[in-house]
Every structure is written in structure tokens, then in C-alpha cells.
Design a protein around this motif. Structure first.
Motif, PDB file in Angstrom:
ATOM      1  N   PHE A 199      50.539  -6.767  34.743  1.00  0.00           N
ATOM      2  CA  PHE A 199      50.008  -6.290  33.476  1.00  0.00           C
ATOM      3  C   PHE A 199      49.054  -7.327  32.890  1.00  0.00           C
ATOM      4  O   PHE A 199      49.347  -8.526  32.872  1.00  0.00           O
ATOM      5  CB  PHE A 199      51.136  -6.045  32.475  1.00  0.00           C
ATOM      6  N   ASP A 202      48.360  -8.206  26.493  1.00  0.00           N
ATOM      7  CA  ASP A 202      48.333  -7.048  25.606  1.00  0.00           C
ATOM      8  C   ASP A 202      47.053  -6.950  24.781  1.00  0.00           C
ATOM      9  O   ASP A 202      46.692  -5.855  24.331  1.00  0.00           O
ATOM     10  CB  ASP A 202      49.538  -7.081  24.663  1.00  0.00           C
ATOM     11  N   ALA A 238      47.407  -2.845  29.422  1.00  0.00           N
ATOM     12  CA  ALA A 238      48.607  -2.475  28.656  1.00  0.00           C
ATOM     13  C   ALA A 238      48.212  -1.646  27.438  1.00  0.00           C
ATOM     14  O   ALA A 238      48.356  -2.076  26.282  1.00  0.00           O
ATOM     15  CB  ALA A 238      49.385  -3.724  28.250  1.00  0.00           C
ATOM     16  N   ARG A 243      52.516  -0.085  27.178  1.00  0.00           N
ATOM     17  CA  ARG A 243      53.178  -1.235  26.552  1.00  0.00           C
ATOM     18  C   ARG A 243      54.546  -0.832  25.983  1.00  0.00           C
ATOM     19  O   ARG A 243      55.540  -1.542  26.155  1.00  0.00           O
ATOM     20  CB  ARG A 243      52.276  -1.775  25.433  1.00  0.00           C
ATOM     21  N   ARG A 246      57.003  -0.137  28.851  1.00  0.00           N
ATOM     22  CA  ARG A 246      57.369  -1.417  29.464  1.00  0.00           C
ATOM     23  C   ARG A 246      58.364  -2.176  28.607  1.00  0.00           C
ATOM     24  O   ARG A 246      59.394  -2.663  29.104  1.00  0.00           O
ATOM     25  CB  ARG A 246      56.100  -2.253  29.670  1.00  0.00           C
TER      26      ARG A 246
END
Length: 351
Positions: A199, A202, A238, A243, A246
Motif C-alpha cells: 500500500f 495514505d 489507499a 483504507r 484495510r
């Protein structure tokens, strides 16, 4: 019926429209041949929850900013379709649809474009067909004996179609992660990837990825060390739904299985997982069958290019197929620059 123009653009999606914008600015005569029945390219065929990686202002084609979508930071696919439809109409591009190109041939000093509705002769051709129409399915043993449903990314629409079912999603890229996140709350999900998912941070979205891809291309052009570009950062953006899934622990990954059986899949150690459906999020290949008559593919099926120009056929340009035809050229924001360079190169050659 045979017609002539300076440039034929094959494909009326984002790449074809970006090419049209710059061809128009340079005063070239052109036509866009689109196999779709309506504007919007591949965006009109995606799954319901798909969203862009970037805000609207950073997802625009040349000459017109994409307007923001009300209440949304990252626009959905339908918003993109509406934007492309408006873009095409606003610029009054000469788009003909539905027209399926059957083959591009050499014909003296011109290229002959054979279609299901007639023939075009042109001094240059831009192929901008993308890859959505050519999904890739890996050769995994047992695929033919699995009795459940198998589909590729291109056929997935909504988690409602799989509610309460055992679903295996195969693929560790953005499509695999987004579809797995879409399905996780309402299915018995197994997410399978070739390697552990990577990933991106963010706070990284399409704006940063485009900057990284552009910097990498500049470094390569200047002979500097290749820092790896986008792939050095990770494989999965993400976006908020990914997100959230996850962080809730809904995206537990399993390694790639070794084969399919009638009821599901099995791994090398003998463990098995049942499945009602398997969704192959395993990528695409460039849709280039219309170029087969030119015999340009090398030993590995790749057409060698300098920028977007085919080395063995300088009247042909390939636009929007990924980094090999321009940094981030398969994205809305990324296709503008190689489209501009393509149009300029064609204008210079036509003189």
C-alpha cells in the motif's frame, strides 16, 4: 466507400480526445473512429463504486478542467463519463461511432484504415484504443474444471451480485484491492495476491503519482539513475474505501494458489478454499489487433517506439498505453503531454 484525411485517430476515449484537442490546435484535418456507441470510453463500463485516485482538478484533459463532483473529493466513473461527453461536445470533435477498425495497412505513401463502415486513407494514424478490451487471464491449472462463476475485472459491477457467497479475488494491484474492499463487508472473501500487497502512504494520490512518473521520465531522458518511479512507492493507492477495509482488518491476504478444482482453489500444502465465484483482477494487455497487418510486433509481442512513434512505421503513433508511450499516459492527467508531443511530431512530419 473510401475517404481521406490527414490523421485518423483510432479510439474515442480519453487518449483519443486528448489527441484530437492538440490536432485541432495545430490546424490538422482528422477524424476519430470510436467502437463505442456512446462517449466516455472504458469509463462507462467500470464497476459501480470505482473512483478516481485524484481530485477532479487534477484529473483533467488539456483545455478544460474537470468540474468537481458535488459532495465528493474523488469523482466516480459516471462523473468522468459526463466530463468526457461534455469535452467531446464542447470541442466539436469529428467523432464517428460506432466504427470498429478491422486493420491498418500500408498503401503507398498513405496508411489505409479498414473499418466495418468503410475505408479511410491518412498520412498518419494515432492508435489510442487502450487496454480495457483485452483483459488478461493467467494460465492457472484447473481453470476449466472449476464449476463456479469466473469473471475478470471488466465484468464486475456490484457486491450485490455476490451477497452471502464465497468469493476469491485474485490480484494485488489497485483493481484487486478496490474490488476486494467492495466485497469484504457482504461476502466470505478470500483475497489472493502473488506477493504481499504494498500500500502506498495514505496521503499519496494521483497528483503525487503523476509527479513521480514525470520525474522518472525526465531522469531517464537525462541519463540519470533510475529511481524506480511509481513502482518504488508501492502497488496500491489507499483510496478511502480501501483504507477503511484495510484498517478494519477485512483485507487479509493469502498467497497465490497453485490450482483450481471443481469447487474452489487449493494451495501447494494441500489446503483448500471453496468458492462460488473467482474474480480475476489480473490486468490487461494493449488492444492492438487492428495493427497486426503492419507486422510491427517484436519477439515478445511489443511494438518498439520512440516516444509514441512506432520505430518501424513512422506514420503510426501509439498513445495512452502506459509508461512505454509516455509517463502516466494511461491516466486522464498524464495523457495530455504525450498527446501534445504526438500532434506536434505529426504536424512537423506533414510539413
Amino acid at each position: 466507400m473510401s475517404r481521406r484525411t490527414q490523421v485518423v485517430v483510432i479510439g474515442g476515449g480519453q487518449s483519443g480526445l486528448a489527441a484530437g484537442y492538440h490536432l485541432r490546435r495545430l490546424g490538422l484535418d482528422f477524424v476519430v473512429l470510436d467502437a463505442q456507441t456512446t462517449p466516455g470510453g472504458a469509463w462507462q463500463h467500470t464497476w459501480d463504486s470505482l473512483r478516481l485516485f485524484s481530485p477532479a482538478a487534477y484529473s483533467s484533459l488539456p483545455g478544460r478542467l474537470m468540474p468537481a463532483q458535488s459532495g465528493e473529493t474523488y469523482p466516480d466513473a459516471q462523473h468522468v463519463v459526463e466530463y468526457l461527453t461534455d469535452y467531446e461536445k464542447r470541442h466539436e470533435f469529428p467523432v464517428e461511432r460506432p466504427v470498429r477498425v478491422l486493420g491498418v495497412h500500408r498503401d503507398g505513401v498513405l496508411l489505409r484504415v479498414e473499418t466495418d463502415s468503410g475505408t479511410w486513407h491518412a498520412r498518419a494514424v494515432i492508435s489510442a484504443t487502450g487496454s480495457w478490451l483485452r483483459p488478461f487471464l493467467p494460465a492457472v491449472p484447473g481453470r476449466a474444471v472449476f464449476e463456479g462463476r469466473q469473471l475478470h475485472t471488466v465484468e464486475y459491477r456490484s457486491p450485490a451480485d455476490f451477497a452471502g457467497q464465497c468469493v476469491i479475488v485474485v490480484g494485488g494491484g489497485n483493481s484487486g484491492a478496490q474490488i476486494a474492499a467492495d466485497l469484504a463487508p457482504s461476502t466470505d472473501l478470500t483475497w489472493v495476491t502473488q506477493r504481499p500487497p504494498r500500500f502506498l502512504a495514505d496521503d499519496i494520490d494521483g497528483r503525487a503519482l503523476f509527479d513521480v512518473a514525470t520525474s522518472r521520465r525526465r531522469a531517464l531522458d537525462e541519463g540519470r539513475t533510475d529511481a524506480g518511479g511509481v513502482t518504488s512507492l508501492g502497488d496500491i493507492v489507499a483510496v478511502p474505501p480501501v483504507r477503511e477495509a484495510r484498517d478494519r482488518g477485512l483485507l487479509a491476504r493469502r498467497p497465490m494458489f497453485t490450482r483450481l478444482n471443481s469447487g474452489g482453489v487449493e494451495w501447494a500444502d494441500g489446503t483448500r478454499a471453496e468458492a462460488d465465484a473467482i474474480i480475476w483482477c489480473t490486468g490487461f494487455r494493449p488492444a492492438l489487433s487492428h495493427l497486426a497487418p503492419l507486422q510491427l510486433r517484436g519477439r515478445r509481442g511489443h511494438i518498439a517506439t520512440s516516444g509514441t512513434r512506432a520505430l518501424s512505421e513512422p506514420r503510426l503513433h501509439l498513445l495512452g498505453y502506459g509508461d512505454w508511450t509516455g509517463p502516466a499516459s494511461a491516466t486522464l492527467i498524464g495523457v495530455g503531454r504525450p498527446a501534445r508531443e504526438t500532434a506536434r511530431e505529426i504536424a512537423e512530419r506533414l510539413g
